[in-house]
Design an enzyme around this catalytic site. Sequence first.
Site, PDB file in Angstrom:
ATOM      1  CE  LYS A 109      -0.290  -0.230   5.032  1.00  0.00           C
ATOM      2  NZ  LYS A 109      -1.122  -0.672   6.171  1.00  0.00           N
TER       3      LYS A 109
ATOM      4  NE  ARG B  77      -6.632   0.623  11.063  1.00  0.00           N
ATOM      5  CZ  ARG B  77      -5.396   0.404  10.628  1.00  0.00           C
ATOM      6  NH1 ARG B  77      -4.434   1.248  10.934  1.00  0.00           N
ATOM      7  NH2 ARG B  77      -5.111  -0.654   9.896  1.00  0.00           N
TER       8      ARG B  77
ATOM      9  CG  HIS C  26      -3.970  -4.386  11.554  1.00  0.00           C
ATOM     10  ND1 HIS C  26      -2.867  -5.046  11.025  1.00  0.00           N
ATOM     11  CD2 HIS C  26      -3.612  -3.073  11.605  1.00  0.00           C
ATOM     12  CE1 HIS C  26      -1.904  -4.158  10.775  1.00  0.00           C
ATOM     13  NE2 HIS C  26      -2.325  -2.965  11.129  1.00  0.00           N
TER      14      HIS C  26
ATOM     15  NE  ARG D  54      -2.777  -8.127   7.490  1.00  0.00           N
ATOM     16  CZ  ARG D  54      -3.445  -8.459   8.590  1.00  0.00           C
ATOM     17  NH1 ARG D  54      -4.137  -9.576   8.640  1.00  0.00           N
ATOM     18  NH2 ARG D  54      -3.437  -7.642   9.638  1.00  0.00           N
TER      19      ARG D  54
ATOM     20  CE1 TYR E 246      11.941  31.859   4.151  1.00  0.00           C
ATOM     21  CE2 TYR E 246      11.402  29.517   4.247  1.00  0.00           C
ATOM     22  CZ  TYR E 246      11.508  30.697   3.528  1.00  0.00           C
ATOM     23  OH  TYR E 246      11.186  30.718   2.202  1.00  0.00           O
TER      24      TYR E 246
ATOM     25  CB  CYS F 189      12.835  25.938   3.156  1.00  0.00           C
ATOM     26  SG  CYS F 189      13.982  26.871   4.194  1.00  0.00           S
ATOM     27  CG  MET F 190       7.766  23.808  -0.488  1.00  0.00           C
ATOM     28  SD  MET F 190       6.643  24.783  -1.471  1.00  0.00           S
ATOM     29  CE  MET F 190       5.612  25.514  -0.223  1.00  0.00           C
ATOM     30  CG  ASP F 191      11.162  24.327  -2.971  1.00  0.00           C
ATOM     31  OD1 ASP F 191      10.288  23.506  -3.297  1.00  0.00           O
ATOM     32  OD2 ASP F 191      10.967  25.555  -2.916  1.00  0.00           O
TER      33      ASP F 191
HETATM   34  C1  PLP Z   1      -0.371  -1.657   6.783  1.00  0.00           C
HETATM   35  C2  PLP Z   1      -0.940  -2.941   7.125  1.00  0.00           C
HETATM   36  C3  PLP Z   1      -0.119  -4.061   7.249  1.00  0.00           C
HETATM   37  C4  PLP Z   1       1.382  -4.003   7.203  1.00  0.00           C
HETATM   38  O1  PLP Z   1       1.841  -3.410   8.395  1.00  0.00           O
HETATM   39  P1  PLP Z   1       3.415  -3.375   8.743  1.00  0.00           P
HETATM   40  O2  PLP Z   1       3.444  -2.969  10.165  1.00  0.00           O
HETATM   41  O3  PLP Z   1       4.014  -2.356   7.832  1.00  0.00           O
HETATM   42  O4  PLP Z   1       3.955  -4.714   8.495  1.00  0.00           O
HETATM   43  C5  PLP Z   1      -0.730  -5.285   7.436  1.00  0.00           C
HETATM   44  N1  PLP Z   1      -2.071  -5.391   7.534  1.00  0.00           N
HETATM   45  C6  PLP Z   1      -2.897  -4.319   7.460  1.00  0.00           C
HETATM   46  C7  PLP Z   1      -4.353  -4.513   7.573  1.00  0.00           C
HETATM   47  C8  PLP Z   1      -2.365  -3.052   7.265  1.00  0.00           C
HETATM   48  O5  PLP Z   1      -3.170  -2.000   7.204  1.00  0.00           O
END
Ligand code: PLP
Length: 396
Positions: A45, A143, A175, A231, A277, A329-331
């Site tokens: 992701k 969540r 999760h 995962r 700045y 700064c920004m850049d």
């Molecule tokens: C982002 C995410 C992961 C991976 O998490 P890490 O801590 O980067 O390994 C796995 N499962 C779900 C549902 C996530 O949102």
Amino acid sequence: MSLFPARAVVDLGAIRANARTLRRITAEAAQTAGAVPPAVMAVVKADAYGHGLVPVARAAVQGGVTWLGAAQLTEALALRAAGIDARILTWLYAPGAPLHLAVEAEVDLAVSAPWAVAEIAAAARATGRTARVQLKVDTGLGRNGLTPDDLPAVLDAVARLRDEGVLTVSGLFSHLAFADTPGHPTLDHQLEVLHAAVAAARSRGIDPELRHIAASAATLTAPELHLDLVRPGLALYGLSPVPQIGGPEHFGLIPAMTLEAELATVKRLPAGHGMSYGHQYVTPTATTVGVVPLGYGDGIPRHASGVDGAPGAPLGISGRRRSIAGRVCMDQFMVDLGPEATEVAGDRVVLFGRGGPSAEDWARAADTISYEIVTRLGGRVPRVYVDDETTQESDR
Ligand SMILES: *Cc1c(COP(=O)(O)O)cnc(C)c1O
């Protein structure tokens, strides 16, 4: 010479090696427990945590992962559009999303809320295909996910649709809230709630093939949570989700990203000269300073500034450790190279990665986590892909 004076160099050999390491770690844990090795899902992701979605996904598949995890439908569809044929799970969408595209692309859809069941069923019917779903259960994170109260009605609806051939259930997952705190009492509790949800599904004749709850932290520190699939996201990129226990090397992981830039300007400033700045840094002596052409517009945290007399985030320049001086700064941002500096414009600065500090060092300097350091890297910074021989070695 390059058009943009900075780049994120991503070592695909490191991604491949990390994928293999995660497979080996989980296979060894399973062997010890007399269990079947879990499948490994590479979580890609957020543009593969800033590393680049498609190149990383390909490297992870070469490293032997069989699943890819995408938060958003757009990411899942981009993987299919690139011709990647691994199994894909996606888990975050809102009502009205074009789920038929996921069904057509053979992307597994998470059911995280009761409304999703009807929308997935409609998408499956519209395409004339069977949708593959995974039930996402909120076992305590608070969540996204089905609450224990949602579950009975959702399971009843899913069982009916399964009987009609509208969908199949390929998994049930959750999760963790405290995976980065090994031994935390919520870990066992969340696992129990997951097992109860699996039992509730089985009592309705639904047998989710894949039960999973472990992201990187539990993959590395809690083998009892590996279940049927793990995962990992962060660990795939060679970063540690539990820096208080050990860095990447402790787990045999290789950081994949090096963020580097060329000094755009090097010049002398007299003693007592404010820099950037608000003049938060004032030269203590006559000195040489450098301009690094990356800023918060590129995802460099403004929190990494060197202000109030404290040094900012660390940098590797000519084999020495320097730090950000004054406000980001920004850049661009500034660095004090010292009175004896020999650097010239064009010399290389390593912000983090090979030959410099780590993303974890930056996370500490900016009061955040390494996840954010790599993921927030802006779209203006080119990603350059290499396949390093040293990592190809460790890959075998
Ligand atoms: C982002 C995410 C992961 C991976 O998490 P890490 O801590 O980067 O390994 C796995 N499962 C779900 C549902 C996530 O949102």
